[in-house]
Design an enzyme around this catalytic site. Structure first.
Site: not given
Ligand code: TEU
Ligand code: CA
Length: 555
Positions: A98, A200, A258, A330-331
């Site tokens: 990542d 990311d 992403e 994971h989000d």
């Molecule tokens: O997520 C990017 C992001 O824009 C997130 O705010 C997303 O929209 C949100 O998690 C949805 O609920 C990435 C990673 O995947 C996330 O885990 C991190 O927290 C974020 O970047 C910061 O690095």
């Protein structure tokens, strides 16, 4: 389209804190992953994306990196990582690291040096700005709530920029020295032999250097940082092109972005033959949801919303490149609980949704536990949540006069923590994830929903996922997945997802019925796989039970 080594591959995402704990401290680790490599191989996956395992204070679960070239001790050591890499390679599994380079941790040496000396080289790696009229330099709202600006300690009117938590200062990509440092770091990992990176939050790296903010989109007077990123979504290209030339291309690495809000007219630049990335995730549903400022304002898209999103994306990229279809990560909350009608938030629904996901065109990414049909976990109080975003979303609910119980329901439906509970391996205490109480609660149903139980049952969701992946990668269908095109099949029912992928005169057809009623479909096709043994074909009539899916073919 030019053929690439990763075409036709299937990927799996691991959230390392929650996958498998080898030393019983309640936190998953690298040796835990190593101990489950055979399990991953039994699924027949090719690429393994591991969420961040670098040194981190874990303000955002490792997405705040304090040292890009060391492993955090909670996960193990660099020796453990190298062992993982070697053992994965022996099984023909490529490791995807990542890459979190829009920001680092405030505990990274760069940021510490920057704060210690605002005239240092490191200070130019970040965005420091004077406030305006006693307020922050602009009115953008951080992804996790509040201003994107945080006051620099012991300074009158100076702020630094952070699109995520205040412990994640944004890196200044306009600084060439910083860019080269990041590229060197990437090459260092690629030299170790990793297959590539998941990149990311990458659309955020371009900033409008006038920092003039946007018209407010809510009563707090702020506007989402994501709106600014979207406005400039066509401008990150120069940075990404340089990243390719100086790193990824040299290694023929796999890169998965992403990348939110890529303009349809720019897709070719992103994932075309010489695109910035090998692939990008299909996050189109999240793009719709993120137009709202809080979970409590987000629409319930349902299975029809999900279908519309994936179909639009698939059609857009057909002649351009490969996206990565997902139902969760994971989000996100668990796809089975989030996307499906209540009636199908179970094993049947999980198999049907899995069919849709694994057999789409592109590089499907399966998120740990998805192959078990994991559903959301019941969190009984705000104190059971861990995620920084869960806490901020809860506060948004309370501020909007939403009662505590309703706020809790909203989090239970949408929280990122839903994906982050431990992987249930068996029915022993803590689901065999650890012998120590885990860092976050265990799924309430782990005694029924676990790997061991599903291994023993030929009809389990796990064994069904194995069949899906085998099928996709089989001699019979692999060309379809390398060279074929997606086409929607129009069945006049919002609760049915039906499509085909075809190459020359060969095609695979998926029909998933999430309706409350059985479905009858007329076509001269053969049944290849079914999620329900009662589905059948008689003459040219295909019978598809409610809450099930069929895979058909003309081959
Ligand atoms: O997520 C990017 C992001 O824009 C997130 O705010 C997303 O929209 C949100 O998690 C949805 O609920 C990435 C990673 O995947 C996330 O885990 C991190 O927290 C974020 O970047 C910061 O690095
Ligand atoms: Ca551990």
């Amino acid at each position: 389209m030019q053929e690439q080594w990763w075409h036709g591959k299937v990927a799996y995402q691991i959230y390392p804190k929650s996958f498998k704990d080898s030393n019983n401290d309640g936190i998953g680790d690298i040796q835990g992953i190593i101990s489950k490599l055979d399990y991953l191989k039994s699924l027949d996956i090719d690429l393994l994306w591991i969420s961040p395992i670098y040194v981190s204070p874990f303000k955002d679960q490792g997405y705040d990196i304090a040292d890009y070239q060391n492993i955090d001790p909670i996960f193990g050591s660099m020796t453990d990582f190298e062992e993982l890499l070697t053992k994965a390679k022996a099984l023909d599994i490529g490791i995807i690291m990542d890459l979190v380079i829009n920001h680092c941790s405030n505990e990274h040496i760069w940021f510490k040096r920057a704060l210690a000396d605002l005239n240092s080289q490191e200070a130019s790696y970040f965005y420091f700005k004077q406030g305006k009229d006693g307020k922050e330099p602009d009115n953008l709202r951080s992804y996790f709530g509040g201003s994107v600006w945080e006051k620099v300690p012991n300074q009158d009117n100076l702020y630094y920029l952070h699109y995520f938590t205040k412990e994640q200062p944004d890196l200044n990509w306009f600084n060439e020295d910083l860019r080269n440092k990041l590229f060197e770091m990437m090459n260092w990992w690629l030299d170790k032999g990793i297959a590539g990176f998941r990149v990311d939050a990458i659309m955020n790296i371009y900033k409008d250097l006038t920092f003039s903010g946007l018209s407010p989109d809510d009563i707090d007077g702020r506007a989402n940082a994501s709106s600014m990123t979207k406005l400039h979504a066509d401008k990150v290209g120069t940075f990404l092109h340089e990243m390719n030339t100086k790193t990824l291309n040299k290694y023929n690495a796999f890169s998965i972005g992403e990348a939110f809000d890529v303009r349809p007219s720019d897709l070719d630049k992103f994932i075309g033959d010489n695109g910035y990335f090998s692939s990008i995730f299909d996050l189109s549903f999240r793009e719709i949801l993120e137009k709202c400022n809080g979970y409590y304002q987000m629409p319930s898209l349902g299975i029809k919303g999900f279908k519309d999103c994936i179909f639009t994306t698939q059609q857009r990229v057909n002649d351009i490149g490969f996206v990565a279809p997902i139902i969760e990560n994971h989000d996100e909350p668990r796809g089975v609980s989030y996307w499906l009608p209540y009636q199908w938030q179970n094993e049947q629904g999980a198999k049907a949704l899995g069919t849709v996901n694994v057999l789409l065109r592109g590089i499907p990414f399966i998120y740990q536990g998805q192959e078990l049909g994991m559903t959301n976990t019941r969190f009984n109080s705000i104190y059971e949540f861990d995620d920084v975003n869960a806490k901020s979303e809860y506060q948004k609910c309370i501020d909007a006069n939403i009662g505590e119980q309703e706020a809790l329901d909203i989090l239970n439906k949408q929280s990122r923590d839903q994906a982050r509970v431990p992987m249930p391996w068996d029915d022993s205490l803590f689901g065999g994830f650890s012998k120590h109480i885990p860092w976050i609660k265990v799924h309430h149903d782990y005694q029924n929903l676990n790997v061991k139980k599903q291994e023993a049952n030929l009809n389990s969701t796990l064994n069904y996922y194995r069949r899906l992946i085998k099928l996709r990668k089989s001699k019979k269908f692999i060309d379809i997945y390398k060279y074929g095109k997606f086409e929607a099949i129009n069945i006049d029912n919002d609760n049915v997802i039906a499509y085909s992928i075809a190459y020359q005169n060969k095609a695979i057809y998926v029909i998933a019925n999430f309706d409350a009623k059985d479905l009858v479909y007329e076509a001269n096709l053969k049944l290849e796989l079914s999620s329900n043994s009662q589905n059948c074909i008689q003459d040219k009539t295909i019978y598809i039970k409610a809450g099930s899916a069929v895979v058909l073919t003309n081959i």
